[in-house]
Design a protein around this motif. Sequence first.
Motif, PDB file in Angstrom:
ATOM      1  N   PRO A 126       0.822  -1.211   0.000  1.00 35.60           N
ATOM      2  CA  PRO A 126       0.000   0.000   0.000  1.00 35.60           C
ATOM      3  C   PRO A 126       0.852   1.255   0.000  1.00 35.60           C
ATOM      4  O   PRO A 126       2.045   1.225   0.289  1.00 35.60           O
ATOM      5  CB  PRO A 126      -0.801  -0.131   1.294  1.00 35.60           C
ATOM      6  CG  PRO A 126       0.082  -0.940   2.187  1.00 35.60           C
ATOM      7  CD  PRO A 126       0.773  -1.913   1.291  1.00 35.60           C
ATOM      8  N   LYS A 127       0.225   2.375  -0.334  1.00 36.42           N
ATOM      9  CA  LYS A 127       0.930   3.661  -0.298  1.00 36.42           C
ATOM     10  C   LYS A 127       1.459   3.943   1.103  1.00 36.42           C
ATOM     11  O   LYS A 127       2.554   4.457   1.286  1.00 36.42           O
ATOM     12  CB  LYS A 127      -0.015   4.798  -0.708  1.00 36.42           C
ATOM     13  CG  LYS A 127      -0.415   4.772  -2.164  1.00 36.42           C
ATOM     14  CD  LYS A 127      -1.338   5.944  -2.451  1.00 36.42           C
ATOM     15  CE  LYS A 127      -1.775   5.955  -3.902  1.00 36.42           C
ATOM     16  NZ  LYS A 127      -2.700   7.073  -4.181  1.00 36.42           N
ATOM     17  N   GLU A 128       0.641   3.574   2.108  1.00 40.62           N
ATOM     18  CA  GLU A 128       1.030   3.757   3.493  1.00 40.62           C
ATOM     19  C   GLU A 128       0.758   2.460   4.236  1.00 40.62           C
ATOM     20  O   GLU A 128      -0.205   1.765   3.957  1.00 40.62           O
ATOM     21  CB  GLU A 128       0.231   4.892   4.144  1.00 40.62           C
ATOM     22  CG  GLU A 128       0.423   6.237   3.446  1.00 40.62           C
ATOM     23  CD  GLU A 128      -0.507   7.285   4.001  1.00 40.62           C
ATOM     24  OE1 GLU A 128      -1.300   6.945   4.899  1.00 40.62           O
ATOM     25  OE2 GLU A 128      -0.450   8.428   3.537  1.00 40.62           O
ATOM     26  N   HIS A 150       5.208  -3.389   6.154  1.00 43.05           N
ATOM     27  CA  HIS A 150       5.612  -4.420   5.193  1.00 43.05           C
ATOM     28  C   HIS A 150       4.677  -5.621   5.250  1.00 43.05           C
ATOM     29  O   HIS A 150       4.453  -6.299   4.248  1.00 43.05           O
ATOM     30  CB  HIS A 150       7.049  -4.858   5.490  1.00 43.05           C
ATOM     31  CG  HIS A 150       7.548  -5.938   4.593  1.00 43.05           C
ATOM     32  ND1 HIS A 150       7.873  -5.711   3.278  1.00 43.05           N
ATOM     33  CD2 HIS A 150       7.750  -7.267   4.824  1.00 43.05           C
ATOM     34  CE1 HIS A 150       8.275  -6.847   2.721  1.00 43.05           C
ATOM     35  NE2 HIS A 150       8.213  -7.806   3.646  1.00 43.05           N
ATOM     36  N   ASP A 151       4.116  -5.909   6.434  1.00 44.86           N
ATOM     37  CA  ASP A 151       3.242  -7.062   6.601  1.00 44.86           C
ATOM     38  C   ASP A 151       1.938  -6.920   5.823  1.00 44.86           C
ATOM     39  O   ASP A 151       1.208  -7.881   5.653  1.00 44.86           O
ATOM     40  CB  ASP A 151       2.916  -7.285   8.082  1.00 44.86           C
ATOM     41  CG  ASP A 151       4.152  -7.736   8.860  1.00 44.86           C
ATOM     42  OD1 ASP A 151       5.078  -8.254   8.217  1.00 44.86           O
ATOM     43  OD2 ASP A 151       4.165  -7.553  10.086  1.00 44.86           O
ATOM     44  N   GLU A 152       1.631  -5.720   5.358  1.00 50.83           N
ATOM     45  CA  GLU A 152       0.379  -5.502   4.648  1.00 50.83           C
ATOM     46  C   GLU A 152       0.509  -5.699   3.142  1.00 50.83           C
ATOM     47  O   GLU A 152      -0.426  -5.465   2.402  1.00 50.83           O
ATOM     48  CB  GLU A 152      -0.142  -4.090   4.938  1.00 50.83           C
ATOM     49  CG  GLU A 152      -0.577  -3.894   6.387  1.00 50.83           C
ATOM     50  CD  GLU A 152      -0.966  -2.452   6.675  1.00 50.83           C
ATOM     51  OE1 GLU A 152      -0.154  -1.561   6.343  1.00 50.83           O
ATOM     52  OE2 GLU A 152      -2.053  -2.223   7.195  1.00 50.83           O
ATOM     53  N   THR A 153       1.660  -6.137   2.684  1.00 49.27           N
ATOM     54  CA  THR A 153       1.818  -6.417   1.261  1.00 49.27           C
ATOM     55  C   THR A 153       1.001  -7.640   0.880  1.00 49.27           C
ATOM     56  O   THR A 153       0.656  -8.469   1.721  1.00 49.27           O
ATOM     57  CB  THR A 153       3.300  -6.672   0.906  1.00 49.27           C
ATOM     58  OG1 THR A 153       3.763  -7.805   1.636  1.00 49.27           O
ATOM     59  CG2 THR A 153       4.149  -5.458   1.223  1.00 49.27           C
ATOM     60  N   SER A 181      -4.922   4.279  -0.354  1.00 51.97           N
ATOM     61  CA  SER A 181      -3.786   4.412   0.562  1.00 51.97           C
ATOM     62  C   SER A 181      -3.876   3.450   1.734  1.00 51.97           C
ATOM     63  O   SER A 181      -3.004   3.366   2.559  1.00 51.97           O
ATOM     64  CB  SER A 181      -3.717   5.862   1.104  1.00 51.97           C
ATOM     65  OG  SER A 181      -4.916   6.171   1.799  1.00 51.97           O
ATOM     66  N   ALA A 182      -4.983   2.716   1.834  1.00 54.61           N
ATOM     67  CA  ALA A 182      -5.147   1.740   2.916  1.00 54.61           C
ATOM     68  C   ALA A 182      -5.900   0.550   2.362  1.00 54.61           C
ATOM     69  O   ALA A 182      -6.769   0.701   1.510  1.00 54.61           O
ATOM     70  CB  ALA A 182      -5.917   2.355   4.090  1.00 54.61           C
ATOM     71  N   TRP A 183      -5.576  -0.626   2.873  1.00 55.87           N
ATOM     72  CA  TRP A 183      -6.224  -1.824   2.373  1.00 55.87           C
ATOM     73  C   TRP A 183      -7.676  -1.868   2.830  1.00 55.87           C
ATOM     74  O   TRP A 183      -8.013  -1.524   3.949  1.00 55.87           O
ATOM     75  CB  TRP A 183      -5.517  -3.088   2.890  1.00 55.87           C
ATOM     76  CG  TRP A 183      -4.123  -3.239   2.422  1.00 55.87           C
ATOM     77  CD1 TRP A 183      -3.003  -3.280   3.190  1.00 55.87           C
ATOM     78  CD2 TRP A 183      -3.676  -3.341   1.071  1.00 55.87           C
ATOM     79  NE1 TRP A 183      -1.895  -3.407   2.409  1.00 55.87           N
ATOM     80  CE2 TRP A 183      -2.277  -3.447   1.108  1.00 55.87           C
ATOM     81  CE3 TRP A 183      -4.325  -3.342  -0.163  1.00 55.87           C
ATOM     82  CZ2 TRP A 183      -1.520  -3.558  -0.044  1.00 55.87           C
ATOM     83  CZ3 TRP A 183      -3.566  -3.463  -1.309  1.00 55.87           C
ATOM     84  CH2 TRP A 183      -2.178  -3.571  -1.243  1.00 55.87           C
ATOM     85  N   SER A 184      -8.547  -2.332   1.947  1.00 61.49           N
ATOM     86  CA  SER A 184      -9.926  -2.606   2.357  1.00 61.49           C
ATOM     87  C   SER A 184      -9.944  -3.948   3.054  1.00 61.49           C
ATOM     88  O   SER A 184      -8.974  -4.689   3.034  1.00 61.49           O
ATOM     89  CB  SER A 184     -10.843  -2.623   1.116  1.00 61.49           C
ATOM     90  OG  SER A 184     -10.397  -3.607   0.202  1.00 61.49           O
TER      91      SER A 184
END
Length: 229
Positions: free
Chosen positions: A148-150, A153-156, A224-227
Amino acid sequence: MYLTRVRVDMTETSTSDTAERVGLVCPACSPDVETVHEVLADGGRATVRCTECGHVHKEELPEQRTVEREVVVSQDGDSFSSTVEAPAAETVAVGEEFLLETEEAIMTVRITSVELDEGRAEEAAVEDARTLWTRAVGNVTVDATVHPKEGTHDETRSVSLQVPGDYEFVVGETDDLAGEEFTVEGIHLREDAVGYEFDKLDHDGDSALAKDINRVYARDESTSAWSAW
């Protein structure tokens, strides 16, 4: 089917047959000793051009002995076998591409290994080859790691993109594919990719064709944030 090569070119996305070359005497520069000629037009008395002097003339082509060889094709994790007919004396090598006709379709494949009776080789005469191991490169799946933009790393996450093999990914440019909008930040190439100076590309403007890519690293541009998953 008969082996028909296609050109591998980093600057062009089109493909064409590689001109056949034969040894013939040239009436202009070498009437007694054979020189290499390009076949411009086949059938009957073929139109040929001497590569030594450029003279174009018509000649009866010598018959070439052909052999049938097994071709194993890898495509998106699966594999299947087919056959191809080619001149026995012709050389094949890892990285070369050719058109393969199967019962389902005609596809472009790239040689990844040449199997001989005594093992595998990077290059060999068709006569010596037992099996050509290949990978389908006409249409391919490219794995992409998108962050994500913001966020951390765990949110990839990983996505799979189905694109033509000649689709170009460019570091620094934004793509909109399969509902994913992302900016390419890095490219990791396959081992059988040819024509590149490095196996990892991460400078703006660096580019690679989809069929040469092992993985794309990108930044999500859709939000900019995951749904929620």
